[in-house]
Structure formats: structure tokens, C-alpha cells
Design a protein around this motif. Structure first.
Motif, PDB file in Angstrom:
ATOM      1  N   ARG A  27     116.504  -3.984  93.457  1.00 37.80           N
ATOM      2  CA  ARG A  27     116.772  -2.576  94.138  1.00 37.80           C
ATOM      3  C   ARG A  27     115.789  -1.723  93.492  1.00 37.80           C
ATOM      4  N   ASP A  53     112.738  -2.645  95.254  1.00 36.92           N
ATOM      5  CA  ASP A  53     112.882  -2.188  96.626  1.00 36.92           C
ATOM      6  C   ASP A  53     112.610  -0.704  96.753  1.00 36.92           C
ATOM      7  N   GLY A  83     111.482   1.091 100.122  1.00 43.39           N
ATOM      8  CA  GLY A  83     112.605   0.460 100.832  1.00 43.39           C
ATOM      9  C   GLY A  83     113.860   1.088 101.049  1.00 43.39           C
ATOM     10  N   THR A  97     122.176  -8.080  96.217  1.00 38.76           N
ATOM     11  CA  THR A  97     120.855  -8.522  96.777  1.00 38.76           C
ATOM     12  C   THR A  97     120.867  -9.622  97.826  1.00 38.76           C
TER      13      THR A  97
END
Length: 269
Positions: A21, A24, A29, A111
Motif C-alpha cells: 500500500r 500504491d 493510487g 492487498t
């Protein structure tokens, strides 16, 4: 020796930043939480411009996949994939062909949960919750045997993954097991953090990641080179990622941090 009995025992933890994360969040993201966004802000404050390093790694993946597609590879095994969004392997592949298959592998439950809806409309790609430190369980999983044909050349992608594998889990031996599992004509791509050129930046990242669920270990270019074993390393050889087949508009760019190193190699017959 890796304790395979405990490889799948990773629990969901949303109180500490998670590497998938974090990546990301650095890429812009939306599949991350406040704890990852706060982490990214602190790292960027300590290392101004470090966000470009994460984008540099994703650009390396793109250039690698494009090269492999151009040379006839149609199967991709992406280990420690993180969340497959923001220009990941299947998105790159389907811009060029309908004939491809991608298996993503990650051991972090959330995830994988975030990733499955993203792949729901793409029958040529899937993700499994598995630990890449147990190659046999990955390669013999129903998803792998149903999606991939390991009797055909396959690209094994270890993009920004191995620096999260501790020395005690013998990462070099792990890579060797994957090399032995694939047939001639297969390829291995690796990118990894190194501190040889910029030890200050690499050390700062190590310190920050020590707070996360996924501590990071920078290793030497020589150590990374040895991961390719008897595979043929393809031109331009192993290098800092900005020097590996750069896009024409990036060829003269001077990266702020030279801490990502890797390359691409082919298994000979």
C-alpha cells in the motif's frame, strides 16, 4: 531454512504501513490508508523527490514487459506483486496483445482482497494469496496450474520484492529455486534497493521501513548480480534502473537518487 509452516500465517494489519500500500500511495493510487499516506509524506519530507524512485521502478517494469512481449513471452509470474494497478503487467500486456497470462502473487491479505475486484473483468490475469518464499506452493497452486503453462517460457518478475526478504530466509537460494522451476527461454527480471552509490538515501529508507510490516534491506550490486546465476544477462546488463533501456526522453535525465538496481536475464537451453 524457511519455516514453510508459517508462511501463510501473516495477519491483516492496518495500524502499520504495508509495503504494497506504500507503493500504491507513492504511485498516486487509491488502494491505501491514511497510515500509508502519512508514511509517504514523511519519507518524501526526509528524501525530497523520492517519489520518482518508485515511479522509476514501475517504468522499469513497463520497459521489461514490453521487451518480453516483443520477444515472444506471453506468460508472467509477478512475485510480491502488490496491488496490480497504475500500469501493472496485465495493463501493459493488453495494450499489445490479447494473448497473455499474468499471475500475481502476494502474501498480504488486504492487498489480495483489494486486487481481486480489479482483475474481475480480466480473465487472463489473477492474483493468489501465497508466500513467494515457498515456490512449490506458488507453482503448484490451482491458479498457477490453471492459468500458466510452465512447460512454456515464463517471465518471473521480482520487482522491488527481494529487498523485503530477510537474510534468514536465504533470498538467493529462493531465486535459484524459481530459476530451476522454469524452462529454457524463460526470463528473470529483478529490481532491488542498493546503497552502494547513495548509502545515505538507502539507509534512510531502511530506517523508515523498519517501522512498517515489511522491513527493507539494501544489498550490493554484486549480490544482486549473482541472483541471475547461469542465466544470460541481456543487454545492457545489470545497472541502475534509470540506465536500463531508458525511454528516449529520459536518456539524459539525472535521477536524484540512484538506489534501484537490476536487470533482465534469459534461461538458456
Amino acid at each position: 531454512m524457511v519455516d514453510t509452516q508459517n508462511l501463510m500465517s501473516r495477519e491483516m494489519d492496518i495500524d502499520r504501513p504495508c509495503a504494497a500500500r506504500i507503493y500504491d500511495a507513492f504511485l498516486g493510487g487509491s488502494h491505501n490508508f491514511g497510515v500509508e499516506r502519512g508514511f509517504v509524506e514523511r519519507v518524501e519530507a526526509a528524501l525530497p523527490g523520492i517519489t520518482e524512485t518508485y515511479r522509476e521502478n514501475r517504468a522499469f517494469v513497463r520497459r521489461t514487459v514490453e521487451y518480453l512481449l516483443a520477444h515472444g513471452i506471453r506468460q508472467f509470474l509477478d512475485l510480491g506483486s502488490g496491488i496490480p494497478t497504475i500500469g501493472h503487467v496485465h495493463e501493459i500486456a493488453r495494450r499489445r496483445t490479447r494473448d497473455f497470462r499474468v499471475l500475481y502473487v502476494d502474501n498480504e491479505p488486504l492487498t489480495v482482497a483489494h486486487s481481486r475486484p480489479l482483475l474481475a473483468d480480466e480473465p487472463r490475469a489473477a492474483i493468489i494469496e501465497a508466500d513467494c518464499r515457498d515456490p512449490e506452493s506458488v507453482l503448484r497452486s490451482p491458479a498457477a496450474t490453471g492459468l500458466l503453462d510452465l512447460d512454456q517460457p515464463t517471465a518471473v518478475l521480482m520487482s522491488a520484492m527481494l529487498h523485503f526478504v530477510p537474510d534468514g530466509d536465504t533470498p538467493a537460494a529462493l531465486v535459484e529455486r524459481y530459476r530451476k522451476a522454469v524452462v529454457p527461454g524463460s526470463h528473470l527480471a529483478v529490481s532491488h534497493i542498493t546503497g552502494d552509490y547513495d548509502p545515505g538515501a538507502a539507509g534512510t529508507l531502511e530506517s523508515f521501513y523498519a517501522e512498517t510490516t515489511d522491513p527493507l534491506i539494501a544489498r550490493s550490486p554484486q549480490w544482486i548480480d549473482e541472483l541471475f546465476g547461469d542465466f544470460e544477462v541481456l543487454p545492457p546488463g545489470t545497472s541502475y534502473l534509470t540506465d536500463w533501456r531508458p525511454d528516449p526522453d529520459q536518456a539524459a535525465a539525472r535521477p536524484r537518487y540512484r538506489i534501484l538496481y537490476g536487470g533482465l536475464a534469459r534461461k538458456l537451453g
